[in-house]
Design a protein around this motif. Sequence first.
Motif, PDB file in Angstrom:
ATOM      1  N   ARG A 181       0.828  -1.203   0.000  1.00  0.00           N
ATOM      2  CA  ARG A 181       0.000   0.000   0.000  1.00  0.00           C
ATOM      3  C   ARG A 181       0.868   1.260   0.000  1.00  0.00           C
ATOM      4  O   ARG A 181       0.602   2.219  -0.733  1.00  0.00           O
ATOM      5  N   LEU A 237       0.581   3.884  -3.129  1.00  0.00           N
ATOM      6  CA  LEU A 237       0.046   5.221  -2.874  1.00  0.00           C
ATOM      7  C   LEU A 237       1.120   6.298  -3.006  1.00  0.00           C
ATOM      8  O   LEU A 237       0.837   7.408  -3.471  1.00  0.00           O
ATOM      9  N   HIS A 258      -0.769   7.201  -7.615  1.00  0.00           N
ATOM     10  CA  HIS A 258      -1.817   6.663  -8.472  1.00  0.00           C
ATOM     11  C   HIS A 258      -3.219   7.094  -8.038  1.00  0.00           C
ATOM     12  O   HIS A 258      -4.102   7.282  -8.872  1.00  0.00           O
ATOM     13  N   TYR A 259      -3.428   7.210  -6.729  1.00  0.00           N
ATOM     14  CA  TYR A 259      -4.746   7.590  -6.217  1.00  0.00           C
ATOM     15  C   TYR A 259      -4.784   9.044  -5.739  1.00  0.00           C
ATOM     16  O   TYR A 259      -5.655   9.428  -4.960  1.00  0.00           O
ATOM     17  N   LEU A 282      -8.145  10.913  -5.790  1.00  0.00           N
ATOM     18  CA  LEU A 282      -9.047  10.557  -4.701  1.00  0.00           C
ATOM     19  C   LEU A 282      -8.657  11.299  -3.428  1.00  0.00           C
ATOM     20  O   LEU A 282      -9.525  11.825  -2.719  1.00  0.00           O
ATOM     21  N   TYR A 321      -4.399   9.051   3.244  1.00  0.00           N
ATOM     22  CA  TYR A 321      -5.501   9.968   2.940  1.00  0.00           C
ATOM     23  C   TYR A 321      -5.660  11.032   4.011  1.00  0.00           C
ATOM     24  O   TYR A 321      -5.949  12.193   3.707  1.00  0.00           O
ATOM     25  N   HIS A 373     -14.165  -1.230 -10.429  1.00  0.00           N
ATOM     26  CA  HIS A 373     -12.854  -0.997  -9.828  1.00  0.00           C
ATOM     27  C   HIS A 373     -11.849  -2.078 -10.242  1.00  0.00           C
ATOM     28  O   HIS A 373     -12.128  -3.274 -10.179  1.00  0.00           O
ATOM     29  N   GLU A 398     -13.519   8.182 -11.122  1.00  0.00           N
ATOM     30  CA  GLU A 398     -12.750   7.165 -11.825  1.00  0.00           C
ATOM     31  C   GLU A 398     -11.397   7.727 -12.254  1.00  0.00           C
ATOM     32  O   GLU A 398     -11.296   8.893 -12.663  1.00  0.00           O
ATOM     33  N   ILE A 399     -10.383   6.889 -12.140  1.00  0.00           N
ATOM     34  CA  ILE A 399      -9.022   7.269 -12.487  1.00  0.00           C
ATOM     35  C   ILE A 399      -8.499   6.261 -13.496  1.00  0.00           C
ATOM     36  O   ILE A 399      -8.543   5.053 -13.255  1.00  0.00           O
ATOM     37  N   VAL A 431      -0.876  -3.035  -6.148  1.00  0.00           N
ATOM     38  CA  VAL A 431      -2.292  -2.717  -5.949  1.00  0.00           C
ATOM     39  C   VAL A 431      -3.090  -3.958  -5.569  1.00  0.00           C
ATOM     40  O   VAL A 431      -4.061  -3.884  -4.805  1.00  0.00           O
ATOM     41  N   ALA A 462      -9.456   2.621 -11.963  1.00  0.00           N
ATOM     42  CA  ALA A 462      -9.761   2.666 -10.534  1.00  0.00           C
ATOM     43  C   ALA A 462     -11.069   3.424 -10.387  1.00  0.00           C
ATOM     44  O   ALA A 462     -11.206   4.544 -10.894  1.00  0.00           O
ATOM     45  N   PHE A 509     -14.213   4.572  -7.720  1.00  0.00           N
ATOM     46  CA  PHE A 509     -14.613   4.713  -6.320  1.00  0.00           C
ATOM     47  C   PHE A 509     -15.953   5.426  -6.201  1.00  0.00           C
ATOM     48  O   PHE A 509     -16.240   6.358  -6.953  1.00  0.00           O
TER      49      PHE A 509
END
Length: 278
Positions: free
Chosen positions: A62, A66, A70-71, A74, A98, A186, A224-225, A237, A267, A269
């Motif tokens: 993780r 991260l 990539h996220y 979000l 986050y 996802h 969405e990514i 991932v 991705a 969410f």
Amino acid sequence: MLTDVIDYLICPVCGAVPFLAGGSVRCERGHSFDVARQGYVNMLAGAAAPGTADTPAMVAARAEFLAAGHYAPLARRLAEPAAGAAVVADAGAGTGHYLAGVLGAETTGAGTVGIALDVSKHALKRAARAHPRIGAVAADVWRGLPVRDRCVDVLLNVFAPRNAAEFARILRPGGTLLVVTPTAAHLHPLVARLGLLSVDEDKDRRVEETLGGRFAKAVQEVTEIRLTLGHAAVAAVVGMGPSAWHTLADELAERIAGLPDPVEVTASFKITQWAVRS
């Protein structure tokens, strides 16, 4: 730092007011909780259920994925509803990625503090260092959170278990619960190509049943990514999510080797804002 959040914590044993005392957190009734050298405090009231805490390998995957950004879209989206918040907590904070993104956003005040709550001590070692204003606390959402009543302005819940009663208890009136869940799209096409766990078709209904009695849905959106991932990123991932518990490493490596390198991945969410019912 724990000094930033100690005023928002309670003893998980008796509910008394805690305070920092050297290398521990203690309450006025004598209960004591060790502060690890990495900076988090262990306030677990009993052992966590087997298979609920992220393993060192999952945490490392993780952190790697991260950190590559990539996220990032979000993380930026989650920071928007936290503008003006004094206290932000993350139930199931993992590495604190986050929560750190919220605290570091330009729209978040310099005095905002964050409480990272997770059952995995391996994840909390990283969460305690993710941002200078994060206090990391080992806690099990199902056994009660060691957080004071009505003190949290914004509560994050990203791919994590949801305890509606506890969430409603710690959120202040007018506070916001931000829940992030994966959609059926996802990690397409990895789910099918690699034999990963798919999203339960009843997930939305179960979330509604869990939260609907104490919370009212305010806003819901899908983010969405589009990702272009090399094989190492694909392994990360997959390794950081629930499929890591159910997929043999050798079989997964063989399947990943059969993918294009790089591979286009979606991705997807669902971000839902909930308000505590009055």
